[in-house]
Scaffold this active site. Structure first.
Site, mmCIF file in Angstrom:
data_model
loop_
_atom_site.group_PDB
_atom_site.id
_atom_site.type_symbol
_atom_site.label_atom_id
_atom_site.label_comp_id
_atom_site.label_asym_id
_atom_site.label_seq_id
_atom_site.Cartn_x
_atom_site.Cartn_y
_atom_site.Cartn_z
ATOM 1 N N SER A 112 -10.687 4.032 -4.764
ATOM 2 C CA SER A 112 -9.709 2.837 -4.987
ATOM 3 C C SER A 112 -10.020 1.749 -5.849
ATOM 4 C CB SER A 112 -9.307 2.293 -3.469
ATOM 5 O OG SER A 112 -10.262 2.031 -2.824
ATOM 6 N N HIS B 161 -5.341 7.772 -2.279
ATOM 7 C CA HIS B 161 -4.834 7.389 -3.547
ATOM 8 C C HIS B 161 -4.316 8.568 -4.499
ATOM 9 C CE1 HIS B 161 -5.623 2.887 -2.744
ATOM 10 N NE2 HIS B 161 -6.667 3.516 -1.948
ATOM 11 N N LYS C 220 1.553 4.770 0.505
ATOM 12 C CA LYS C 220 1.212 4.567 -0.916
ATOM 13 C C LYS C 220 2.107 5.195 -1.785
ATOM 14 C CE LYS C 220 -3.654 3.971 0.583
ATOM 15 N NZ LYS C 220 -3.716 2.229 0.875
HETATM 16 N N1 PMP Z 1 -8.043 5.577 2.603
HETATM 17 C C1 PMP Z 1 -8.135 4.703 1.555
HETATM 18 C C2 PMP Z 1 -8.980 5.179 0.445
HETATM 19 C C3 PMP Z 1 -7.436 3.839 1.621
HETATM 20 O O1 PMP Z 1 -7.221 2.858 0.521
HETATM 21 C C4 PMP Z 1 -6.444 3.382 2.845
HETATM 22 C C5 PMP Z 1 -5.694 2.088 2.587
HETATM 23 N N2 PMP Z 1 -5.928 1.002 1.825
HETATM 24 C C6 PMP Z 1 -6.748 4.085 3.811
HETATM 25 C C7 PMP Z 1 -7.455 5.036 3.860
HETATM 26 C C8 PMP Z 1 -5.710 3.487 5.233
HETATM 27 O O2 PMP Z 1 -4.612 4.073 5.087
HETATM 28 P P1 PMP Z 1 -3.452 3.201 5.971
HETATM 29 O O3 PMP Z 1 -3.108 2.073 5.086
HETATM 30 O O4 PMP Z 1 -2.455 4.129 6.085
HETATM 31 O O5 PMP Z 1 -4.229 2.883 7.248
#
Ligand code: PMP
Length: 391
Positions: free
Chosen positions: A183, A211, A243
């Protein structure tokens, strides 16, 4: 409330954070998610949401949500294992199993909880979890929650992953864990190499495709599909739905045995309320759009290429990312904040990411694209970047 006994320490810690420029604050968005959003009293062109396909406020998805609320109410009212598992949840698990080509799928209320649950649910004392250093916080927290040993390898460094696996040779079981699409850098994990090492060392693999899911691979099937790895050779995958899919929640896709084990042992599955059924109903419609509307991923690729060409002409420092996450490296923390602020003065919002979220001296603008952006939006961003740098 009564003052905390450690009130003064917390006050000092917050002041220190503020002075270091690391104070976190919510910003109030009014109205729908999208590329033109209202933040407070300003309308802004946003390049910092994860709504990669522009589906978060899609009329058909909103409609499915409303219809499901009329049928089933709002709250699920209980955990899945009690009475919270609705018709829509069941249909979504089946559809996601079909979509990913995996035997079975289990829904979680958020991606954070899915990551905690899958690591904690599969490992115990005497096992080892081996993680990429740049994995998402929820994966690293999952490792801290288990009694298994946690080892880390430098980002995408396969020779050090090999070494860590060697170090963990006496562990009873080994689980390699990596983000699919990272990310902060926008790069894709070297999954074929990870899978080869896992075979060599009798390790299992877990990929967090938060992502990548919806964005890369055939029909948006994510990192496993991007590398054309066959379903029967695939790792365990966590996908999130908040997302690219535009709704909320998350899932684990795996074989029957893994899913049954998680149902028995994953505490973040067992001890929490199921997500509202209308979210699952909306996700069913969104998944159809994700699969059928290839133009959204094509549009993203065009915008990414347009941006990269323009940014290179401006002499900006890019990362080798061909995904909707396009970091522009600035280096110095303060300078990154200044450039972010100048962009905002011009009505453009990007993420400004600094250590410790990224390595020292790599403070950056994190620009994310959505299929809802236009060529003109990218032109506007490039002009604003040129002005912000020239200041
Ligand atoms: N894994 C990654 C790589 C993320 O970027 C995120 C959210 N920023 C999550 C897990 C967590 O997902 P959620 O927002 O559904 O809790």
């Amino acid at each position: 409330m009564a003052k905390l006994p450690w009130h003064n320490e917390l006050t000092a810690a917050l002041a220190e954070r503020k002075a270091a420029g690391r104070y976190r604050q919510n910003r109030l968005r009014i109205g729908e998610q999208g590329v033109h959003i209202q933040l407070g009293d300003k309308t802004i062109l946003s390049f910092c949401s994860n709504d990669y396909l522009g589906l978060a406020a899609h009329p058909a998805i909103k409609q499915a949500f409303k219809q499901a609320v009329d049928k089933e109410g709002v709250g699920s009212g209980a955990a899945h294992l009690l009475t919270g598992h609705s018709f829509y949840h069941q249909a979504l698990e089946e559809k996601l199993a079909d979509f990913t080509g995996q035997q079975r799928v289990l829904l979680f209320s958020t991606g954070y909880m899915a990551n905690l649950g899958v690591i904690d649910g599969l490992l115990t004392r005497g096992d080892a979890v081996i993680q990429d250093k740049w994995n998402h916080a929820s994966l690293l927290d999952g490792g801290r929650l288990t009694d298994a040993d946690q080892l880390r390898y430098p980002h995408a460094d396969m020779s050090l992953l090999h070494k860590r696996l060697h170090n963990a040779a006496t562990a009873k079981h080994r689980l390699i864990v990596s983000d699919g699409l990272f990310s902060m850098d926008g790069d894709i994990a070297p999954l074929p190499e990870i899978m080869a090492l896992s075979e060599q060392h009798r390790a299992a693999v877990l990929i967090d495709d938060a992502h990548g899911f919806g964005v890369i691979g055939e029909g948006g099937r994510g990192t496993v599909s991007h590398y054309q790895i066959a379903a029967d050779k695939a790792p365990i995958v966590v996908g999130t739905l908040g997302k690219a899919i535009g709704t909320g929640g998350a899932f684990v896709a795996a074989d029957e045995l893994v899913i049954e084990t998680l149902i028995q042992q994953a505490r973040s599955y067992v001890y929490t309320t199921a997500q509202p059924p209308a979210i699952a109903a909306a996700t069913l419609v969104s998944l159809d759009l994700v699969e059928k509307e290839q133009w959204r991923r094509d549009q993203l690729q065009q915008l990414i290429q347009q941006f990269r060409q323009g940014a290179e002409q401006l002499g900006l420092e890019l990362m080798p990312s061909m995904t909707p996450i396009q970091p522009v490296i600035i280096g110095d923390d303060k300078k990154a904040l200044e450039i972010g602020a100048r962009l905002e003065e011009q009505g453009i919002l990007v993420g400004v990411i600094r250590p410790p979220t990224v390595p020292k001296n790599t403070a950056r603008l994190r620009i994310t694209f959505s299929a809802a952006h236009t060529e003109q939006d990218v032109d506007r961003l490039l002009v604003a970047l040129e002005q912000a740098y020239a200041h």
